[in-house]
Design an enzyme around this catalytic site. Sequence first.
Site, PDB file in Angstrom:
ATOM      1  N   TYR A   1      45.470  93.397  46.598  1.00 20.23           N
ATOM      2  CA  TYR A   1      44.787  92.978  47.832  1.00 20.23           C
ATOM      3  C   TYR A   1      43.333  92.616  47.535  1.00 20.23           C
ATOM      4  O   TYR A   1      42.839  91.553  47.924  1.00 20.23           O
ATOM      5  CB  TYR A   1      44.860  94.087  48.885  1.00 20.23           C
TER       6      TYR A   1
ATOM      7  N   SER B   1      37.071  90.269  52.726  1.00 22.11           N
ATOM      8  CA  SER B   1      36.953  91.717  52.949  1.00 22.11           C
ATOM      9  C   SER B   1      35.819  92.279  52.107  1.00 22.11           C
ATOM     10  O   SER B   1      35.497  91.723  51.046  1.00 22.11           O
ATOM     11  CB  SER B   1      38.274  92.375  52.527  1.00 22.11           C
TER      12      SER B   1
ATOM     13  N   ALA C   1      41.955  91.779  44.729  1.00 23.45           N
ATOM     14  CA  ALA C   1      41.855  90.554  43.918  1.00 23.45           C
ATOM     15  C   ALA C   1      42.118  89.308  44.767  1.00 23.45           C
ATOM     16  O   ALA C   1      41.504  88.260  44.546  1.00 23.45           O
ATOM     17  CB  ALA C   1      42.835  90.619  42.751  1.00 23.45           C
ATOM     18  N   SER C   2      42.999  89.431  45.767  1.00 21.99           N
ATOM     19  CA  SER C   2      43.264  88.253  46.623  1.00 21.99           C
ATOM     20  C   SER C   2      42.017  87.908  47.433  1.00 21.99           C
ATOM     21  O   SER C   2      41.720  86.736  47.680  1.00 21.99           O
ATOM     22  CB  SER C   2      44.473  88.484  47.537  1.00 21.99           C
ATOM     23  N   LYS C   3      41.253  88.931  47.828  1.00 20.19           N
ATOM     24  CA  LYS C   3      40.035  88.669  48.593  1.00 20.19           C
ATOM     25  C   LYS C   3      38.912  88.175  47.675  1.00 20.19           C
ATOM     26  O   LYS C   3      38.053  87.394  48.090  1.00 20.19           O
ATOM     27  CB  LYS C   3      39.619  89.915  49.378  1.00 20.19           C
TER      28      LYS C   3
ATOM     29  N   ASP D   1      54.134  79.177  59.537  1.00 24.52           N
ATOM     30  CA  ASP D   1      53.974  80.148  58.448  1.00 24.52           C
ATOM     31  C   ASP D   1      52.948  79.575  57.472  1.00 24.52           C
ATOM     32  O   ASP D   1      53.148  78.465  56.950  1.00 24.52           O
ATOM     33  CB  ASP D   1      55.357  80.311  57.777  1.00 24.52           C
TER      34      ASP D   1
HETATM   35  N1  LIG Z   1      41.843  95.320  59.597  1.00 21.30           N
HETATM   36  C1  LIG Z   1      41.022  95.556  58.586  1.00 21.30           C
HETATM   37  O1  LIG Z   1      40.592  96.702  58.355  1.00 21.30           O
HETATM   38  C2  LIG Z   1      40.579  94.409  57.695  1.00 21.30           C
HETATM   39  C3  LIG Z   1      39.538  94.658  56.779  1.00 21.30           C
HETATM   40  C4  LIG Z   1      39.119  93.620  55.959  1.00 21.30           C
HETATM   41  C5  LIG Z   1      39.699  92.366  56.049  1.00 21.30           C
HETATM   42  N2  LIG Z   1      40.713  92.155  56.939  1.00 21.30           N
HETATM   43  C6  LIG Z   1      41.335  90.821  56.974  1.00 21.30           C
HETATM   44  O2  LIG Z   1      41.382  90.343  58.300  1.00 21.30           O
HETATM   45  C7  LIG Z   1      42.438  89.389  58.427  1.00 21.30           C
HETATM   46  C8  LIG Z   1      43.195  89.663  59.720  1.00 21.30           C
HETATM   47  O3  LIG Z   1      43.800  90.928  59.648  1.00 21.30           O
HETATM   48  P1  LIG Z   1      43.932  91.907  60.891  1.00 21.30           P
HETATM   49  O4  LIG Z   1      43.186  93.137  60.557  1.00 21.30           O
HETATM   50  O5  LIG Z   1      43.636  91.212  62.152  1.00 21.30           O
HETATM   51  O6  LIG Z   1      45.490  92.295  60.767  1.00 21.30           O
HETATM   52  P2  LIG Z   1      46.746  92.017  61.717  1.00 21.30           P
HETATM   53  O7  LIG Z   1      46.498  92.520  63.096  1.00 21.30           O
HETATM   54  O8  LIG Z   1      47.921  92.565  60.970  1.00 21.30           O
HETATM   55  O9  LIG Z   1      46.829  90.427  61.770  1.00 21.30           O
HETATM   56  C9  LIG Z   1      47.315  89.651  60.702  1.00 21.30           C
HETATM   57  C10 LIG Z   1      47.666  88.265  61.245  1.00 21.30           C
HETATM   58  O10 LIG Z   1      48.114  87.451  60.135  1.00 21.30           O
HETATM   59  C11 LIG Z   1      49.295  86.775  60.547  1.00 21.30           C
HETATM   60  N3  LIG Z   1      50.126  86.426  59.405  1.00 21.30           N
HETATM   61  C12 LIG Z   1      50.529  87.232  58.384  1.00 21.30           C
HETATM   62  N4  LIG Z   1      51.317  86.543  57.544  1.00 21.30           N
HETATM   63  C13 LIG Z   1      51.395  85.275  58.044  1.00 21.30           C
HETATM   64  C14 LIG Z   1      52.072  84.097  57.638  1.00 21.30           C
HETATM   65  N5  LIG Z   1      52.823  84.064  56.538  1.00 21.30           N
HETATM   66  N6  LIG Z   1      51.933  82.972  58.387  1.00 21.30           N
HETATM   67  C15 LIG Z   1      51.182  82.982  59.518  1.00 21.30           C
HETATM   68  N7  LIG Z   1      50.511  84.071  59.947  1.00 21.30           N
HETATM   69  C16 LIG Z   1      50.634  85.204  59.221  1.00 21.30           C
HETATM   70  C17 LIG Z   1      50.005  87.746  61.491  1.00 21.30           C
HETATM   71  O11 LIG Z   1      50.851  87.016  62.380  1.00 21.30           O
HETATM   72  P3  LIG Z   1      52.453  86.932  62.322  1.00 21.30           P
HETATM   73  O12 LIG Z   1      52.975  88.183  61.671  1.00 21.30           O
HETATM   74  O13 LIG Z   1      52.833  86.777  63.758  1.00 21.30           O
HETATM   75  O14 LIG Z   1      52.747  85.690  61.521  1.00 21.30           O
HETATM   76  C18 LIG Z   1      48.812  88.308  62.260  1.00 21.30           C
HETATM   77  O15 LIG Z   1      48.489  87.437  63.322  1.00 21.30           O
HETATM   78  C19 LIG Z   1      43.277  89.517  57.149  1.00 21.30           C
HETATM   79  O16 LIG Z   1      42.985  88.426  56.282  1.00 21.30           O
HETATM   80  C20 LIG Z   1      42.790  90.815  56.528  1.00 21.30           C
HETATM   81  O17 LIG Z   1      42.911  90.819  55.124  1.00 21.30           O
HETATM   82  C21 LIG Z   1      41.165  93.144  57.766  1.00 21.30           C
END
Ligand SMILES: NC(=O)c1ccc[n+]([C@@H]2O[C@H](COP(=O)([O-])OP(=O)(O)OC[C@H]3O[C@@H](n4cnc5c(N)ncnc54)[C@H](OP(=O)(O)O)[C@@H]3O)[C@@H](O)[C@H]2O)c1
Length: 262
Positions: A158, A145, A160-162, A66
């Site tokens: 969200y 992001s 602000a975190s980015k 985690d």
């Molecule tokens: N999808 C979009 O449109 C988008 C746009 C801009 C930026 N992003 C960024 O891209 C990144 C990846 O997101 P994604 O789109 O691939 O979403 P996703 O498919 O929901 O993947 C998120 C990943 O983060 C892991 N995670 C969440 N909380 C965690 C924790 N406490 N410890 C360890 N792992 C954790 C999840 O794994 P587990 O739940 O198995 O732990 C999962 O593998 C994020 O930082 C997101 O902000 C996404």
Amino acid sequence: MTQSPPQVALITGASSGIGYATALAFARQGTHVAAIARRADRLAELERAVNALPPGHGDLLPLAADVTRPDELHRAVQQTLERFGRLDIVVANAGIGHRGSIADADWSDLETLLRTNIDGVLHTIRAAVPAMRPTGGGHIVIVSSVAFNLTAPYAAAYSASKAFVSSLARSMRLELEADHIAVTDVLVGRTHTEFNERRLGAGKRTGQGVPTMSPDRVAEGILDAVRHRRSVIVLRFFDRLIVWANSLFPGIMGRLARRQYQ
Ligand SMILES: NC(=O)c1ccc[n+]([C@@H]2O[C@H](COP(=O)([O-])OP(=O)(O)OC[C@H]3O[C@@H](n4cnc5c(N)ncnc54)[C@H](OP(=O)(O)O)[C@@H]3O)[C@@H](O)[C@H]2O)c1
């Protein structure tokens, strides 16, 4: 002539979406991968996918951890060194979204967002850098992001975190120059993953009419950024337009965002 050993990448959030695609892409090019997430069953699925790649692929080390727990990240880095003997690349990708007004949001949701998107990135970097220093180089990729500079009513926490992690990338890049560790800030646009389904908070609307890309496209961009030691990447013309409009017309973009998110 001696061949240089394969590089080793540690990726957080590797159980789905961008992290999963990036882990597969690194393994496909022969890089060993330490894959971190909480869902061990999903990491086992990733391991099977890596083992099914054509010969020459890197190995996968699944590590259930985690990112909000610094002790778990330190242990994961230690296990990576025990298995592969080095650490060259870190992709701080694990993250979660949130929608809803700041005033009315459940504190537990906001706390999960902050612990994951901010503390998780800090814990990842702080655990990894001491392990990267002995190889005399390396690369840290921060998955941020295009919302990092967006006036984002109802997605404020969200966004602000980015902003935090993008700012961190900018400053850390200079701090780590002496260690020859490069830092890339990846400004990701809308990507087709589980992100929207898993988003926290009461607001369930998803922006309409925004083009979506595949996680494989983001993974390609990350590999390219590492290959060319890029500082900042924005993958599509549409996303560059968003970042540019956010900085030039924050009021207009904020009102458009409110219509999308409220
Ligand atoms: N999808 C979009 O449109 C988008 C746009 C801009 C930026 N992003 C960024 O891209 C990144 C990846 O997101 P994604 O789109 O691939 O979403 P996703 O498919 O929901 O993947 C998120 C990943 O983060 C892991 N995670 C969440 N909380 C965690 C924790 N406490 N410890 C360890 N792992 C954790 C999840 O794994 P587990 O739940 O198995 O732990 C999962 O593998 C994020 O930082 C997101 O902000 C996404």
